[in-house]
Motif scaffolding. Structure first.
Motif, short mmCIF file in Angstrom:
data_model
loop_
_atom_site.label_atom_id
_atom_site.label_comp_id
_atom_site.label_asym_id
_atom_site.label_seq_id
_atom_site.Cartn_x
_atom_site.Cartn_y
_atom_site.Cartn_z
N VAL A 238 1.88 2.59 -10.83
CA VAL A 238 1.88 1.66 -9.70
C VAL A 238 1.19 2.33 -8.51
N SER A 239 0.40 1.58 -7.78
CA SER A 239 -0.26 2.12 -6.59
C SER A 239 0.74 2.14 -5.44
N GLU A 240 0.56 3.07 -4.51
CA GLU A 240 1.49 3.20 -3.40
C GLU A 240 1.49 1.95 -2.52
N SER A 241 0.33 1.32 -2.35
CA SER A 241 0.27 0.13 -1.51
C SER A 241 1.15 -0.98 -2.08
N TYR A 242 1.19 -1.08 -3.41
CA TYR A 242 2.02 -2.11 -4.05
C TYR A 242 3.51 -1.81 -3.85
N LEU A 243 3.85 -0.53 -3.83
CA LEU A 243 5.24 -0.14 -3.59
C LEU A 243 5.72 -0.63 -2.23
N TYR A 244 4.80 -0.66 -1.26
CA TYR A 244 5.17 -1.05 0.10
C TYR A 244 4.98 -2.54 0.37
N GLY A 245 4.77 -3.32 -0.72
CA GLY A 245 4.68 -4.76 -0.56
C GLY A 245 3.31 -5.28 -0.20
N ASN A 246 2.28 -4.42 -0.29
CA ASN A 246 0.92 -4.85 0.02
C ASN A 246 0.14 -5.08 -1.27
N LYS A 247 -1.11 -5.51 -1.13
CA LYS A 247 -1.93 -5.74 -2.32
C LYS A 247 -2.12 -4.44 -3.07
N GLY A 248 -2.02 -4.50 -4.38
CA GLY A 248 -2.16 -3.29 -5.18
C GLY A 248 -2.09 -3.60 -6.66
N ARG A 249 -1.74 -2.56 -7.45
CA ARG A 249 -1.76 -2.70 -8.90
C ARG A 249 -0.50 -2.08 -9.50
N ALA A 250 -0.05 -2.66 -10.61
CA ALA A 250 1.07 -2.08 -11.35
C ALA A 250 0.82 -2.34 -12.83
N PHE A 251 1.22 -1.39 -13.66
CA PHE A 251 0.98 -1.47 -15.11
C PHE A 251 2.21 -0.95 -15.85
N ILE A 252 2.68 -1.72 -16.83
CA ILE A 252 3.78 -1.29 -17.70
C ILE A 252 3.38 -1.53 -19.15
N SER A 253 3.47 -0.50 -19.94
CA SER A 253 3.19 -0.62 -21.38
C SER A 253 4.44 -0.18 -22.15
N ARG A 254 4.96 -1.09 -22.98
CA ARG A 254 6.10 -0.74 -23.83
C ARG A 254 5.58 -0.53 -25.25
N CYS A 255 5.76 0.68 -25.75
CA CYS A 255 5.22 1.00 -27.08
C CYS A 255 6.35 1.35 -28.05
N THR A 256 6.20 0.86 -29.25
CA THR A 256 7.16 1.11 -30.31
C THR A 256 6.62 2.19 -31.24
#
Length: 268
Positions: free
Chosen positions: A230-248
Protein backbone atom coordinates in the motif's frame (compact mmCIF):
# COMPACT_ATOMS: atom_id res chain seq x y z
CA UNK A 1 27.57 11.27 -10.58
CA UNK A 2 26.24 7.71 -10.61
CA UNK A 3 23.72 6.42 -8.09
CA UNK A 4 23.13 2.74 -7.36
CA UNK A 5 19.55 2.15 -6.18
CA UNK A 6 18.77 -1.01 -4.18
CA UNK A 7 21.86 -2.68 -5.75
CA UNK A 8 19.71 -3.25 -8.83
CA UNK A 9 19.49 -0.01 -10.81
CA UNK A 10 22.21 2.41 -11.96
CA UNK A 11 21.39 6.05 -12.66
CA UNK A 12 23.80 8.63 -14.12
CA UNK A 13 22.73 12.21 -13.47
CA UNK A 14 25.04 13.76 -16.11
CA UNK A 15 22.99 12.44 -19.02
CA UNK A 16 19.91 10.95 -17.34
CA UNK A 17 20.80 7.35 -18.23
CA UNK A 18 19.17 4.66 -16.08
CA UNK A 19 19.70 0.92 -16.48
CA UNK A 20 19.47 -2.42 -14.64
CA UNK A 21 22.67 -3.70 -13.02
CA UNK A 22 24.85 -5.56 -15.50
CA UNK A 23 22.97 -4.35 -18.60
CA UNK A 24 24.04 -0.80 -19.46
CA UNK A 25 23.23 -1.57 -23.09
CA UNK A 26 19.51 -1.37 -22.25
CA UNK A 27 19.83 2.07 -20.64
CA UNK A 28 16.88 4.45 -20.91
CA UNK A 29 17.61 8.18 -21.22
CA UNK A 30 15.29 10.31 -19.11
CA UNK A 31 13.99 13.66 -20.32
CA UNK A 32 15.84 16.74 -19.04
CA UNK A 33 13.07 17.61 -16.61
CA UNK A 34 12.68 14.07 -15.31
CA UNK A 35 16.45 13.82 -14.94
CA UNK A 36 16.61 17.01 -12.86
CA UNK A 37 13.74 15.80 -10.67
CA UNK A 38 15.28 12.40 -9.97
CA UNK A 39 18.69 13.95 -9.26
CA UNK A 40 17.12 16.31 -6.69
CA UNK A 41 15.37 13.46 -4.90
CA UNK A 42 18.44 11.20 -4.83
CA UNK A 43 20.79 13.94 -3.68
CA UNK A 44 18.45 14.45 -0.69
CA UNK A 45 17.86 10.73 -0.14
CA UNK A 46 15.67 10.21 2.95
CA UNK A 47 14.88 13.93 3.26
CA UNK A 48 11.50 15.48 2.52
CA UNK A 49 11.48 18.05 -0.28
CA UNK A 50 8.47 20.36 -0.40
CA UNK A 51 6.53 20.82 -3.60
CA UNK A 52 7.74 24.42 -3.83
CA UNK A 53 11.38 23.34 -3.45
CA UNK A 54 11.02 20.84 -6.28
CA UNK A 55 9.13 23.24 -8.53
CA UNK A 56 11.78 25.93 -7.95
CA UNK A 57 14.77 23.63 -8.54
CA UNK A 58 13.44 21.61 -11.47
CA UNK A 59 11.33 24.16 -13.37
CA UNK A 60 11.57 27.78 -12.18
CA UNK A 61 15.39 27.84 -12.00
CA UNK A 62 15.44 26.87 -15.69
CA UNK A 63 12.91 29.45 -16.85
CA UNK A 64 10.05 26.95 -17.04
CA UNK A 65 6.55 27.10 -15.65
CA UNK A 66 4.88 24.21 -13.90
CA UNK A 67 2.27 23.21 -11.32
CA UNK A 68 1.63 20.63 -8.62
CA UNK A 69 -0.34 18.60 -11.17
CA UNK A 70 2.65 18.48 -13.51
CA UNK A 71 4.94 17.51 -10.62
CA UNK A 72 2.59 14.64 -9.73
CA UNK A 73 2.73 13.37 -13.32
CA UNK A 74 6.54 13.36 -13.36
CA UNK A 75 6.70 11.58 -10.00
CA UNK A 76 4.32 8.94 -11.36
CA UNK A 77 6.51 8.42 -14.43
CA UNK A 78 9.64 7.98 -12.29
CA UNK A 79 7.86 5.39 -10.15
CA UNK A 80 6.88 3.47 -13.27
CA UNK A 81 10.51 3.52 -14.42
CA UNK A 82 11.73 1.84 -11.23
CA UNK A 83 8.94 -0.75 -11.41
CA UNK A 84 10.00 -1.57 -14.99
CA UNK A 85 13.51 -2.29 -13.71
CA UNK A 86 12.19 -4.66 -11.04
CA UNK A 87 12.06 -2.46 -7.91
CA UNK A 88 8.52 -2.81 -6.60
CA UNK A 89 9.21 -1.06 -3.31
CA UNK A 90 7.80 2.46 -3.50
CA UNK A 91 11.00 4.41 -4.18
CA UNK A 92 9.44 7.85 -4.09
CA UNK A 93 7.26 8.46 -1.06
CA UNK A 94 4.47 11.02 -0.95
CA UNK A 95 4.34 13.09 2.23
CA UNK A 96 0.73 14.33 2.36
CA UNK A 97 0.31 18.11 2.12
CA UNK A 98 4.09 18.60 2.13
CA UNK A 99 5.96 17.04 -0.79
CA UNK A 100 8.04 13.99 -1.68
CA UNK A 101 11.16 12.12 -0.63
CA UNK A 102 13.22 9.24 -1.97
CA UNK A 103 12.35 6.37 0.38
CA UNK A 104 14.96 6.06 3.14
CA UNK A 105 14.27 2.29 3.31
CA UNK A 106 15.56 1.87 -0.25
CA UNK A 107 19.37 1.71 -0.28
CA UNK A 108 21.11 4.36 -2.38
CA UNK A 109 24.89 4.51 -2.95
CA UNK A 110 26.97 6.96 -4.96
CA UNK A 111 29.75 5.88 -7.33
CA UNK A 112 32.19 8.56 -8.40
CA UNK A 113 33.17 6.62 -11.52
CA UNK A 114 31.16 3.51 -12.50
CA UNK A 115 33.15 0.64 -13.91
CA UNK A 116 32.48 -2.84 -15.13
CA UNK A 117 34.04 -4.10 -11.90
CA UNK A 118 31.43 -2.23 -9.86
CA UNK A 119 28.58 -3.96 -11.65
CA UNK A 120 30.33 -7.33 -11.53
CA UNK A 121 30.79 -6.98 -7.78
CA UNK A 122 27.09 -6.26 -7.35
CA UNK A 123 26.20 -9.30 -9.42
CA UNK A 124 28.54 -11.44 -7.28
CA UNK A 125 26.92 -10.09 -4.10
CA UNK A 126 23.50 -11.01 -5.43
CA UNK A 127 24.64 -14.51 -6.35
CA UNK A 128 26.30 -15.02 -2.97
CA UNK A 129 23.18 -13.85 -1.17
CA UNK A 130 21.09 -16.29 -3.20
CA UNK A 131 23.39 -19.20 -2.31
CA UNK A 132 23.18 -18.36 1.39
CA UNK A 133 19.43 -18.09 1.13
CA UNK A 134 19.15 -21.51 -0.49
CA UNK A 135 21.35 -23.16 2.15
CA UNK A 136 19.78 -21.51 5.21
CA UNK A 137 17.38 -23.71 7.20
CA UNK A 138 13.77 -22.53 7.24
CA UNK A 139 12.17 -22.62 10.67
CA UNK A 140 8.77 -21.31 9.68
CA UNK A 141 7.10 -22.77 6.65
CA UNK A 142 5.90 -19.48 5.17
CA UNK A 143 9.22 -17.66 5.57
CA UNK A 144 10.36 -19.22 2.34
CA UNK A 145 7.16 -19.19 0.37
CA UNK A 146 6.76 -15.46 -0.33
CA UNK A 147 10.02 -15.47 -2.25
CA UNK A 148 8.65 -17.93 -4.80
CA UNK A 149 8.76 -16.67 -8.36
CA UNK A 150 5.09 -17.38 -8.97
CA UNK A 151 3.85 -14.97 -6.33
CA UNK A 152 6.36 -12.31 -7.25
CA UNK A 153 5.38 -12.49 -10.94
CA UNK A 154 1.73 -12.15 -9.96
CA UNK A 155 2.52 -9.01 -7.98
CA UNK A 156 4.69 -7.37 -10.63
CA UNK A 157 2.32 -8.30 -13.46
CA UNK A 158 -0.68 -6.88 -11.65
CA UNK A 159 1.06 -3.59 -10.84
CA UNK A 160 2.48 -3.14 -14.35
CA UNK A 161 -0.79 -4.03 -16.06
CA UNK A 162 -2.66 -1.58 -13.86
CA UNK A 163 -0.18 1.11 -14.95
CA UNK A 164 -0.70 0.26 -18.61
CA UNK A 165 2.65 -1.48 -18.99
CA UNK A 166 3.60 -4.91 -20.17
CA UNK A 167 6.07 -7.19 -18.42
CA UNK A 168 9.27 -7.65 -20.47
CA UNK A 169 10.68 -11.15 -20.19
CA UNK A 170 14.10 -9.86 -19.12
CA UNK A 171 12.52 -8.30 -15.99
CA UNK A 172 11.36 -11.63 -14.64
CA UNK A 173 14.89 -12.58 -13.56
CA UNK A 174 15.02 -9.45 -11.43
CA UNK A 175 11.63 -10.30 -9.94
CA UNK A 176 13.21 -13.41 -8.43
CA UNK A 177 15.03 -11.19 -5.95
CA UNK A 178 11.88 -9.65 -4.50
CA UNK A 179 12.33 -9.01 -0.77
CA UNK A 180 9.43 -9.58 1.60
CA UNK A 181 8.86 -8.54 5.21
CA UNK A 182 6.47 -10.11 7.72
CA UNK A 183 3.76 -7.69 8.89
CA UNK A 184 1.27 -9.69 10.98
CA UNK A 185 -1.05 -12.71 10.95
CA UNK A 186 -4.55 -12.32 9.59
CA UNK A 187 -6.21 -15.14 11.42
CA UNK A 188 -3.73 -17.96 10.91
CA UNK A 189 -2.45 -16.58 7.59
CA UNK A 190 0.86 -14.65 7.50
CA UNK A 191 0.79 -11.28 5.73
CA UNK A 192 3.99 -10.04 4.03
CA UNK A 193 4.84 -6.69 2.48
CA UNK A 194 7.51 -5.71 -0.05
CA UNK A 195 8.65 -2.75 2.07
CA UNK A 196 10.13 -2.66 5.54
CA UNK A 197 7.44 -1.90 8.07
CA UNK A 198 8.28 1.02 10.35
CA UNK A 199 6.71 1.05 13.79
CA UNK A 200 4.84 4.26 12.97
CA UNK A 201 3.06 2.78 9.94
CA UNK A 202 2.70 -0.91 10.83
CA UNK A 203 -0.54 -0.49 12.76
CA UNK A 204 -2.05 1.66 10.00
CA UNK A 205 -1.07 -0.94 7.41
CA UNK A 206 -2.64 -3.71 9.50
CA UNK A 207 -5.86 -1.75 10.00
CA UNK A 208 -6.15 -0.97 6.30
CA UNK A 209 -5.47 -4.59 5.33
CA UNK A 210 -8.23 -5.81 7.68
CA UNK A 211 -10.60 -3.11 6.38
CA UNK A 212 -10.01 -4.04 2.72
CA UNK A 213 -10.11 -7.79 3.37
CA UNK A 214 -13.42 -7.64 5.25
CA UNK A 215 -15.02 -5.22 2.79
CA UNK A 216 -14.12 -7.44 -0.17
CA UNK A 217 -14.65 -10.87 1.36
CA UNK A 218 -10.96 -11.83 1.33
CA UNK A 219 -10.80 -14.55 3.97
CA UNK A 220 -7.91 -16.46 5.52
CA UNK A 221 -8.06 -20.04 4.26
CA UNK A 222 -6.02 -23.07 5.26
CA UNK A 223 -2.65 -23.17 3.49
CA UNK A 224 -2.77 -19.56 2.27
CA UNK A 225 -0.57 -16.51 2.81
CA UNK A 226 -0.89 -12.89 1.71
CA UNK A 227 1.40 -10.43 -0.09
CA UNK A 228 0.31 -6.85 0.58
CA UNK A 229 1.46 -3.45 -0.62
CA UNK A 230 0.00 0.00 0.00
CA UNK A 231 1.25 3.50 -0.77
CA UNK A 232 1.60 5.92 2.13
CA UNK A 233 -0.76 8.44 0.52
CA UNK A 234 -3.51 5.79 0.49
CA UNK A 235 -2.91 5.10 4.18
CA UNK A 236 -3.71 8.74 4.90
CA UNK A 237 -6.96 8.69 2.93
CA UNK A 238 -5.60 10.30 -0.23
CA UNK A 239 -5.36 8.98 -3.78
CA UNK A 240 -3.02 6.03 -3.97
CA UNK A 241 -2.65 2.30 -4.54
CA UNK A 242 -3.16 -0.90 -2.56
CA UNK A 243 -2.58 -4.53 -3.56
CA UNK A 244 -3.49 -7.80 -1.81
CA UNK A 245 -2.67 -11.22 -3.22
CA UNK A 246 -3.89 -14.35 -1.44
CA UNK A 247 -1.97 -17.42 -2.57
CA UNK A 248 -2.62 -21.05 -1.80
CA UNK A 249 0.37 -23.36 -1.39
CA UNK A 250 0.73 -27.11 -1.52
CA UNK A 251 4.00 -28.93 -0.92
CA UNK A 252 5.79 -25.57 -0.65
CA UNK A 253 4.57 -24.52 -4.12
CA UNK A 254 1.88 -22.03 -5.04
CA UNK A 255 -1.02 -23.52 -6.93
CA UNK A 256 -3.29 -20.46 -7.21
CA UNK A 257 -3.44 -16.76 -6.34
CA UNK A 258 -6.36 -14.38 -5.90
CA UNK A 259 -5.30 -10.79 -6.68
CA UNK A 260 -7.02 -7.58 -5.62
CA UNK A 261 -5.88 -4.09 -6.65
CA UNK A 262 -7.22 -0.68 -5.69
CA UNK A 263 -6.02 2.48 -7.41
CA UNK A 264 -6.88 6.05 -8.29
CA UNK A 265 -9.57 6.96 -5.80
CA UNK A 266 -9.76 8.36 -2.30
CA UNK A 267 -10.80 6.37 0.73
CA UNK A 268 -13.64 7.79 2.80
Amino acid sequence: MVFVVDNRVFYRSEDGAIWPSGDEGSAVILTLTMNRLLACLLEKHGQVLTRNELLDSVWDAHGLRSSSHTLNKYISELRKQFVQFGIVEECITTVPRVGFMFNSDVEVRVLTQPTIEDESRLEDEKNDAQVVKERSPVRVKYRKLPLALALAVVLISAILISLGLRVPSKDLNQVRELKTYFLFKYGSCPVYTVQRNSASLSEQKKDLFIELAKANGIDCLDGTSFLYQVSESYLYGNKGRAFISRCTARNDKYISCLNNYWSGYERN
